[in-house]
Each structure stands twice: as structure tokens, then as C-alpha cells.
Scaffold this active site. Structure first.
Site, short mmCIF file in Angstrom:
data_model
loop_
_atom_site.label_atom_id
_atom_site.label_comp_id
_atom_site.label_asym_id
_atom_site.label_seq_id
_atom_site.Cartn_x
_atom_site.Cartn_y
_atom_site.Cartn_z
N TRP A 85 0.84 -1.20 0.00
CA TRP A 85 0.00 0.00 0.00
C TRP A 85 0.87 1.25 0.00
O TRP A 85 0.56 2.22 -0.69
CB TRP A 85 -0.96 0.00 1.19
CG TRP A 85 -2.00 -1.08 1.11
CD1 TRP A 85 -2.16 -2.14 1.95
CD2 TRP A 85 -3.03 -1.21 0.12
NE1 TRP A 85 -3.22 -2.91 1.55
CE2 TRP A 85 -3.77 -2.37 0.43
CE3 TRP A 85 -3.39 -0.46 -1.01
CZ2 TRP A 85 -4.85 -2.79 -0.35
CZ3 TRP A 85 -4.47 -0.88 -1.78
CH2 TRP A 85 -5.18 -2.03 -1.44
N ASP A 137 -1.27 6.60 6.87
CA ASP A 137 -2.32 5.69 6.40
C ASP A 137 -2.53 4.66 7.51
O ASP A 137 -1.70 3.79 7.73
CB ASP A 137 -1.87 5.01 5.10
CG ASP A 137 -2.86 3.96 4.62
OD1 ASP A 137 -3.89 3.73 5.29
OD2 ASP A 137 -2.59 3.36 3.55
N LYS A 192 -11.59 -1.97 7.10
CA LYS A 192 -10.71 -2.89 7.81
C LYS A 192 -11.12 -2.98 9.28
O LYS A 192 -11.38 -4.05 9.78
CB LYS A 192 -9.25 -2.43 7.69
CG LYS A 192 -8.76 -2.20 6.26
CD LYS A 192 -8.45 -3.48 5.55
CE LYS A 192 -8.23 -3.34 4.04
NZ LYS A 192 -7.45 -2.24 3.55
#
Ligand SMILES: *Cc1c(COP(=O)(O)O)cnc(C)c1O
Length: 360
Positions: A104, A172, A196
Site C-alpha cells: 500500500w 495511512d 478494515k
């Protein structure tokens, strides 16, 4: 299938069962209005309360003040933040520092490069991201430093963040948002795709220091500018109403648990149970992340060969343990044990691992 299985998917992922049931009620008849929460105006008083409560509860849980920070609920997933952050804050002549700890983070770097200079302040790609690097090569006067707190695919988690001094720190936190206590006030912008750890997919929480938004570029498309969303309290366009509603219920659930202190303690207890068993059986269940870097959220491991991994996953589903396959880019197995995973779920997993090891 029973009414409820143990769901180890990485995202969309398990939610507290109370929240799932409550949102099912709201999906039919919200606040006794004779309408679904999906059917009411985002400008109605009832929805306004949902929205403002969610913003306030989030800041309260994080220990942040409303004077300094605001919560935006945006669409486009965390992936859109990969580009919105540099679009707003990385002017062409400037450099942003990125700590690259997984797939990511690499995607975030790619977007940053469209806008300005990107300095890789540290990377652990040399060993397939199985650890969190310790030394950071930071640029004095950088536009910002970007980190990823938890690496969902490889199962590592950052415990000590770089000290960025006066340089704004962007993080993040998609896959461990609100899973632990932390000095959230050291970040200028935190973003997290809800699916998530804090809700369903469709909404991304952006917690941003208002004074930093004052320094953002204004000559950019309206929807890309944090300014737009800050000025309209995230209601410039229609927000993902149902997703925000469910996030709001999850935040109330966190507060009912006792806030981050209680949630963190529960997460540590679950992860310890699983990792301790793996450490005692590391000739069969081989953790893929270095011990001092491993994640309390995504537990990644391999079995001695791929055939065994396949039958491990097939057998586990018979025990109603769902979603244990590793990410397609890394293979192996992964158990995501987010906030909402009950301790009993991890107990059931460890019992299955014992039985599988014994009986094949
Ligand atoms: C899942 C994930 C993303 C991407 O989220 P989307 O909402 O699908 O765009 C970004 N960063 C991390 C750490 C993630 O786990």
C-alpha cells in the site's frame, strides 16, 4: 452455516455483531421514522445527528480536540487519499518523504510522484517488507512525511514512528485505525478506509489538523481539495450515508468497551494467544514477519508447503473459520483479528491449528 462464523477476512472484515444487528434495524426503520437510514436526506436533522456524533465520538476516542482537528468522511477509499494528500500538499518544487513498508505504501509513493519529488526515507522491500525499518533519511523542510501504521498484506505494524519535528506527519492507518492508544496529536493527517477496522466499505475517515488545510493548494479541482470538504463539514456532496451510520455505531461500541485502552488490551491478548502458539510451533506454522515488527491485526504465516496450506484453508472453513487465505500477492495464510474479533474466535483458530498439526 451457523448464523455467525469467525470471519478472518482482511477487508471488508468482521464488525461487532451488536453493530451488525443494530444497523439491520436502521436499514429498515431508522429512529422510528418509517424510513430506512438509506432513504433519508443527508441534510435532515436525524442524519445530521448521526454524522456529528460520529465526528465527535471519533475525536473523543482519539483524544483530539475539535478546535484543532476535524473529521471528514469521504468516498473513493484510502486509495484516493494516496493522490489527495500530494495534490493538496506537495507542490512541484517540494519533496515529500515516504516510508515504504508494504504494497500500500508503494501505491502511495506512485501517486506522490505525479505531483512533486518523492524521497524514500526508508524501505524494507529488500526482505519483502517483513520488518519495519528503524532508520529514516528525512528531508529537512519536506512537505510531509508519509507512513503506513499497519501493513495489511505482510502483517507488520509500526510501533515507533519517525520523529518528524516541524514537518507534518501523514499516516495511512487503514488497517489498525482505533486499535490502540497513541499520541494521535503528533499527526497532521490520518486517513483510514473504514472497511478494515471501523466499518463497512464506502467511506474513508480523514482526521486532519485544520491549520494544515489552511496551507493546502487551492488551485486544484473542487472535490480533490480538503478545503472544500472542511468548509462544508464533509457535506459538500452527498456522503456515503449508510457507511457513516455504521461507522458511528462502531464508534459507540468502542466507547462502550471502555475506549482505546480496553480495545488495545483485548487486541494484545488475542494476538499473544496466537503468536505464542505459533512461536512454540514455528517448525510448522512459520510467521512471515520479524518478531519485533509483527502486527496485532493481521497475523501472517506459512505452512511447510503449499499443499498443506491449501488443505489448512479447506479444513478451516469446515470449522466455520473463514477467510484465512493470505493475500494473493504474498501467498500463505493470514488471520485478520481486528477489534471486532472476539477472543473466542482466536481460541477456536488456535484449537484448529493444534488439531490440524496433529491430524493433517
Ligand atoms: C486496504 C488498504 C488500503 C486501500 O483501501 P481502499 O479503501 O480499498 O482504497 C490502503 N492502505 C492500507 C494500509 C490498506 O490496508
Amino acid at each position: 452455516m451457523p448464523e455467525r462464523v469467525y470471519n478472518f477476512y482482511a477487508g471488508p472484515a468482521i464488525l461487532p455483531y451488536e453493530v451488525v444487528k443494530e444497523s439491520a434495524k436502521g436499514a429498515v426503520n431508522f429512529n422510528d421514522l418509517g424510513m430506512s437510514v438509506m432513504e433519508i436526506s443527508h441534510r435532515s436533522a436525524d442524519f445530521d445527528r448521526v454524522f456529528c456524533d460520529a465526528q465527535m465520538d471519533m475525536l473523543r476516542i482519539m483524544g483530539l480536540s475539535e478546535d484543532e482537528y476535524t473529521v471528514l468522511f469521504l468516498g473513493g477509499g484510502a486509495s484516493t487519499q494516496f493522490c489527495m494528500v500530494p495534490f493538496n500538499f506537495l507542490k512541484e518544487s517540494m519533496t515529500a518523504d515516504y516510508v515504504v513498508t508494504g504494497g500500500w505504501a508503494k501505491k502511495a509513493v506512485k501517486e506522490g510522484k505525479y505531483f512533486g519529488n518523492v524521497n524514500i526515507a526508508a524501505t524494507s522491500e529488500d526482505r519483502n517488507f517483513c520488518y519495519i525499518p528503524g532508520d529514516y533519511d528525512l528531508t529537512p523542510g519536506a512537505a510531509y512525511v508519509h507512513t503506513t501504521s499497519n501493513n495489511t498484506l505482510v502483517g507488520t505494524q509500526m510501533r515507533d514512528f519517525p520523529e518528524t519535528g516541524n514537518v507534518p506527519h501523514v499516516c495511512d492507518m487503514s488497517s489498525d485505525f482505533l486499535s490502540r492508544r497513541m499520541d494521535y496529536g503528533k499527526f497532521s493527517l490520518i486517513y483510514a478506509g473504514a472497511q478494515k477496522n471501523i466499518g463497512p466499505s464506502g467511506v474513508t475517515a480523514v482526521v486532519v489538523r485544520k491549520s494544515w488545510v489552511d496551507q493546502a493548494r487551492e488551485d486544484i479541482p473542487t472535490m480533490m481539495a480538503y478545503r472544500t470538504h472542511l468548509d462544508k463539514n464533509s457535506l459538500f456532496n452527498t456522503p456515503p450515508c449508510f457507511a457513516v451510520y455504521v461507522v458511528g455505531l462502531v464508534l459507540k461500541w468502542i466507547l462502550e468497551q471502555g475506549g482505546l485502552e480496553a480495545v488495545e488490551a483485548a487486541n494484545e491478548k488475542k494476538a499473544a494467544l496466537l503468536y505464542d502458539y505459533m512461536d512454540d510451533n514455528s517448525d510448522f506454522y512459520m510467521g512471515t514477519a520479524d518478531r519485533d515488527s509483527r502486527s496485532l491485526m493481521n497475523v501472517t504465516f506459512r505452512l511447510p508447503d503449499e499443499g498443506l496450506e491449501k488443505s489448512f484453508i479447506a479444513e478451516s472453513t469446515k470449522r466455520n473459520l473463514i477467510g484465512l487465505k493470505g493475500h494473493r500477492s504474498v501467498g500463505g495464510c493470514r488471520a485478520s483479528i481486528y477489534n471486532a474479533m472476539p477472543y473466542e474466535g482466536v481460541e477456536a483458530l488456535v484449537q484448529f491449528m493444534k488439531d490440524f498439526r496433529k491430524n493433517g
